[in-house]
Design an enzyme around this catalytic site. Structure first.
Site, short mmCIF file in Angstrom:
data_model
loop_
_atom_site.label_atom_id
_atom_site.label_comp_id
_atom_site.label_asym_id
_atom_site.label_seq_id
_atom_site.Cartn_x
_atom_site.Cartn_y
_atom_site.Cartn_z
N PRO A 1 2.39 15.13 -10.43
CA PRO A 1 2.00 14.21 -9.36
C PRO A 1 3.12 13.24 -9.03
O PRO A 1 3.57 12.49 -9.89
CB PRO A 1 0.80 13.47 -9.96
CG PRO A 1 0.31 14.34 -11.06
CD PRO A 1 1.51 15.01 -11.61
N CYS A 2 3.58 13.25 -7.80
CA CYS A 2 4.73 12.44 -7.39
C CYS A 2 4.55 12.00 -5.93
O CYS A 2 3.62 12.43 -5.27
CB CYS A 2 6.04 13.24 -7.49
SG CYS A 2 6.34 13.99 -9.11
N THR A 3 5.46 11.17 -5.46
CA THR A 3 5.48 10.79 -4.04
C THR A 3 6.93 10.86 -3.56
O THR A 3 7.82 10.32 -4.20
CB THR A 3 4.95 9.35 -3.83
OG1 THR A 3 3.66 9.23 -4.44
CG2 THR A 3 4.84 9.04 -2.35
#
Length: 490
Positions: A2-4
């Site tokens: 999970p990243c942005t």
């Protein structure tokens, strides 16, 4: 993972640079940032998780990387810039759907169930991609093409988005099932937001199968879509997000709200983001993949966006009163981030200093970001000598400690945090300008020594500011311990 991700085209930045940035949100993954010399680059790569073995070319370039300190699950190099001034960040885990994954299944490692069987070798993934690609590419487009060849030959065991940048271009690539892919050149005047979802909302198929100026994809992608009846679009339009992506309830809690907040920051007046008549809300499935920002972005803006937690909205988990919506969406600045980096490739400066990597460890909400020149043979110990033991002697653990101490007493600590961020940012800019001028005026032979001197000065400053802030938040956190009492012996 999970990243942005945030991508800034050269006409959308304040100085004509391209910037690709991502929060690497593992589960408190301990990270360091190092330089990998060609002699340290393997000639045969073996993945720890998937067991795939891949031969590598004999001519790797030097590059920076932010690998995991504990190698039990592999390298996980995360991001970096090579000596040809090409940046890469990999990967943004993205979503897909059952139709795609049924038609082209992910290539997953499976251990044999008996001695008579052989293990099923998996494909490549986030653990591997930077090491397999970054040392061998001289442009962002080359990055797409090299990774595409690897995907088609070995497959992947996860759905991912990957960014590449050079001085002039940014390319964004998304995997489709186990072996397929598509990529777009980011328009120079746009900013792309990518929060763990298949993102592209438009694609020029004629360009992809023609001149390939700004669109690339698997050679059989049209047939793959038609044969498996993947297209859900109406009226002849083909929105890749509707073909290859997802629109489920988890997206509306975990993914789309981040895209909404980033869009709200970038183009607050272009669209209506709030209220019953909003053009887009936090759970909208049609949020733009790329926007023209209302003002140009500097690295500090990228850091601010990637540090956000829905400030100014009812969703802010740090809001002092319960709005009924507090903390309902996943923040961008999250507790478990390992490393956040902005890979910036600059224009108008000598080639030797075009690459600058801005490094931040731990929760971006609390941590500061320090830049370093990437065209060096080593990075300061403050970034590169991180161990698995908690310490105040490196940037990773200092940042983690500040976040953990400040979070429970947010309102009382945020003045310390704001001053910390400003002090590091201000001094970072001053030192970069000072050394840009020194290096430009120096003899070529003196350049690398000056770049390493600059990085040492930047990290020395960051350490002083981090220790000072840690002292302050520790005192504040101690004053707010639950076993305190107003009466004392004084």
């Amino acid at each position: 993972m999970p990243c942005t991700t945030l991508l800034v085209g050269k006409l959308a930045s304040n100085d004509g640079s391209t910037m690709i940035a991502r929060t690497d949100d593992g589960h408190f993954d301990i990270k360091k940032t190092v330089v990998v010399e060609p002699k340290k680059q393997p000639r045969k790569y073996k993945s720890v998780l998937s067991h795939v073995e891949i031969p590598l070319p004999d001519d790797p370039m030097r590059y920076t990387a932010s690998p995991s300190v504990d190698k039990k699950n592999g390298i996980w190099a995360a991001c970096g810039i090579n000596e040809a001034n090409v940046g890469m960040t990999a990967t943004e885990t993205i979503t897909s759907n059952a139709r795609v994954l049924g038609a082209d299944p992910l290539v997953e490692y499976k251990k044999a169930k008996s001695r008579r069987e052989k293990d099923t070798i998996g494909g490549i993934g986030e653990e591997d991609i930077v090491v397999l690609v970054l040392p061998y590419i001289r442009s962002a487009r080359e990055g797409v093409l090299r990774l595409a060849a690897l995907l088609e030959e070995y497959g992947t065991y996860e759905s991912n988005g990957i960014a590449f940048n050079d001085e002039n271009e940014i390319w964004w690539m998304e995997t489709i099932g186990g072996h397929h892919w598509m990529a777009r050149k980011v328009p120079d005047d746009r900013v792309v937001v990518a929060p763990n979802q298949f993102g592209m909302d438009g694609f020029d198929w004629n360009d992809a199968f023609g001149k390939q100026k700004a669109h690339l994809c698997s050679a059989d992608l049209r047939e793959f879509i038609a044969e498996n009846r993947l297209d859900l679009n109406q009226d002849g339009k083909q929105n890749p997000r509707d073909i290859f992506g997802s629109h489920d309830d988890m997206d509306h809690i975990y993914n789309t709200p981040r895209a909404w907040y980033m869009g709200r920051y970038l183009a607050p007046h272009t669209y209506n983001w709030d209220g019953p008549d909003a053009d887009f809300g936090p759970e909208s499935d049609d949020l733009p993949w790329a926007l023209v920002p209302e003002r140009k972005l500097a690295a500090e803006d990228v850091k601010a966006i990637l540090s956000s937690h829905y400030q100014g909205t009812d969703y802010d988990p740090y809001k002092s009163h319960d709005t009924g919506k507090r903390g309902m969406y996943r923040s961008i600045g999250i507790n478990r981030t390992g490393v956040t980096a902005i890979c910036q490739i600059r224009s108008g400066v000598p080639d030797t200093i075009k690459g600058v990597e801005w490094i931040c460890y731990g929760s971006t909400t609390f941590a500061a970001m320090v830049p370093v020149y990437t065209n060096v043979s080593k990075l300061p110990a403050y970034l590169s000598k991180v161990t698995t033991d908690t310490s105040t002697e490196d940037f990773y653990w200092g940042s983690r400690l500040i976040g953990a101490l400040a979070d429970p007493c947010y309102a009382d600590c945020m003045q310390h945090i704001d001053r910390y961020h400003n002090a590091v940012a201000n001094e970072s800019r001053r030192l970069l300008l000072e050394y840009d001028r020194k290096i430009a005026a120096a003899k070529k032979a003196d350049g690398e020594a000056l770049r390493e001197e600059a990085n040492e000065a930047l990290c020395k400053m960051a350490k002083e500011q981090t220790i000072d802030t840690l002292n302050k938040v520790l005192l504040t956190a101690s004053e707010h311990m639950k076993n305190g009492y107003k009466l004392s012996d004084n």
